[in-house]
Enzyme design. Structure first.
Site, PDB file in Angstrom:
ATOM      1  N   ASP A  80     -13.615  28.286  23.841  1.00 42.43           N
ATOM      2  CA  ASP A  80     -12.631  28.619  22.808  1.00 42.43           C
ATOM      3  C   ASP A  80     -11.485  29.440  23.382  1.00 42.43           C
ATOM      4  O   ASP A  80     -11.594  30.044  24.444  1.00 42.43           O
ATOM      5  CB  ASP A  80     -13.301  29.386  21.651  1.00 42.43           C
ATOM      6  CG  ASP A  80     -13.973  30.671  22.105  1.00 42.43           C
ATOM      7  OD1 ASP A  80     -14.579  30.679  23.197  1.00 42.43           O
ATOM      8  OD2 ASP A  80     -13.883  31.682  21.377  1.00 42.43           O
ATOM      9  N   GLU A 142     -16.621  32.698  21.943  1.00 44.27           N
ATOM     10  CA  GLU A 142     -16.647  33.966  22.687  1.00 44.27           C
ATOM     11  C   GLU A 142     -15.624  34.950  22.129  1.00 44.27           C
ATOM     12  O   GLU A 142     -15.855  36.150  22.103  1.00 44.27           O
ATOM     13  CB  GLU A 142     -16.356  33.707  24.182  1.00 44.27           C
ATOM     14  CG  GLU A 142     -16.501  34.941  25.065  1.00 44.27           C
ATOM     15  CD  GLU A 142     -15.225  35.760  25.251  1.00 44.27           C
ATOM     16  OE1 GLU A 142     -15.322  36.867  25.790  1.00 44.27           O
ATOM     17  OE2 GLU A 142     -14.127  35.306  24.840  1.00 44.27           O
TER      18      GLU A 142
END
Ligand SMILES: [Zn+2]
Length: 381
Positions: A80, A142
């Site tokens: 991400d 994350e």
């Protein structure tokens, strides 16, 4: 696999948006990136396992494995990116632009680009001769909850000996960072007409006692702990936000305080919470039922790699840099729960992460490839 061009790999992975955000208007699935990575690593002969993250539709982890058995090396990263501020980017965040020895794009260093480095490094190695398994882990979310890293730690699905997380450390081995906690302290009093204090219980007055006690806790943390790897060598407690009351002529019925706590390695989040509760116990005894403490997000534990790990020496040798501590958080405390010695080490500088016009300096390309090849040779071949 046909020898894929490094720049093409970079362009392909940056082109697939995979923003994670606590704001649902921004939050996206990472499925596209996960499938692209599965294609890349399958073509290199890896077995690819894609696992949905429980309770988070559209979010996945990928584990790609080459070789048999347990142990070996894990190369890990998150799929991400943070959201972007369109007005402040001078380039298209999803279209890699090469300019002035830099590759611009969202996630070029934090950190989708790291997976292109892995493929490009592995293409030049003879992977038919692995003695120990080589694994790639690509995680979800994350930048928000670390849900992907938490899930793999909880599942204990793999048992590598060593792990390297390719966050942008400037290719300097990172062996420790503090944890991060955000806590809410709510005082619930009783509102009433301001003309007589007996008409209610003033939450602001009780919060004043909380603040006094917490300032003594700040001092206690400073005196009790000293980890000289960090510029600020003790766990910190920051008063971040306070809100209470609505008008001058009402007794304040509710007051909220948000604090940030940063535990150093060796101090578990639960230990800090215990100290916090003990510190506020006198307030609780004075005003039963008024005090409520809760997490604003799940704590991120502190992290340190065991000082005698051979991984540190190998990484220092391969990079030419002494290992150091940093002041940002990574997935390392969760990856470490797989039982592996864990380092954070990757191309690009953290100063360019989460910034408009995020870029990879192309001077990192050759050394990063060499460092990855060195580690794979040392721990798997
Ligand atoms: Zn990152």
């Amino acid at each position: 696999m046909a020898n894929l061009d490094f720049f093409q790999l970079y362009r392909d992975i940056i082109a697939i948006p995979s923003i994670s955000s606590t704001d649902p208007a921004w939050d996206q699935s990472n499925q596209g990136v996960i499938h692209l990575l599965a294609d890349w690593f399958s073509a290199l002969g890896f077995r690819c396992d894609i696992t949905p993250i429980a309770g988070l539709p559209g979010k996945f982890n990928l584990v790609a494995t080459l070789g048999e058995g347990e142990g070996g090396l894990l190369l890990a990263g998150h799929t991400d990116t943070v959201p972007y501020d369109a007005g402040r980017w001078s380039k298209d965040p999803f279209k890699v632009t090469e300019e002035g020895n830099r590759l611009y794009g969202l996630g070029t260093i934090d950190m989708k680009g790291f997976f292109a480095f892995i493929v490009s490094a592995l293409q030049e190695l003879d992977l038919g001769k692995l003695q120990k398994p080589l694994r790639i882990l690509a995680t979800a979310d994350e930048e928000t909850t670390m849900a992907g890293a938490r899930a793999i730690a909880e599942s204990q699905a793999i048992k590598p000996d060593y792990a390297v997380i390719g966050e942008p450390t400037g290719l300097v081995p990172v062996i420790m960072h503090k944890g991060h906690m955000s806590e809410s302290i709510r005082i619930t009093g009783r509102s009433g007409h301001s003309s007589d204090p007996a008409n209610g219980t003033n939450a602001i007055e009780i919060m004043q006692q909380v603040l006094t006690n917490l300032m003594s806790l700040q001092q206690e943390l400073k005196e009790k702990y000293n980890n000289t790897h960090f510029k600020v060598p003790y766990p910190t407690l920051n008063f971040g936000a306070i809100h209470g009351g609505d008008s001058a002529n009402r007794i304040c019925g509710c007051c909220d305080l948000h604090i940030d706590l940063r535990p150093i390695p060796g101090v578990a989040p639960q230990e800090l919470i215990g100290m916090l509760r003990q510190n506020l116990n006198p307030v609780h005894e004075c005003h039963p039922g008024c005090l409520h403490i809760s997490h604003l997000h799940e704590p991120i534990p502190p992290y340190a790699c065991g000082e005698d790990s051979p991984l540190i020496g190998e990484a220092e040798q391969a990079t030419g840099h002494a290992a150091e501590a940093v002041n940002y958080c990574t997935e390392a405390p969760f990856i470490q729960q797989l039982g592996c010695d864990t380092l954070v080490l990757g191309p690009g500088h953290i100063a360019q992460a989460h910034q408009p016009d995020e870029y990879l300096d192309l001077s990192f390309v050759k050394p990063t490839r060499e460092v990855l090849q060195h580690l794979v040779k040392r721990f798997c071949l």
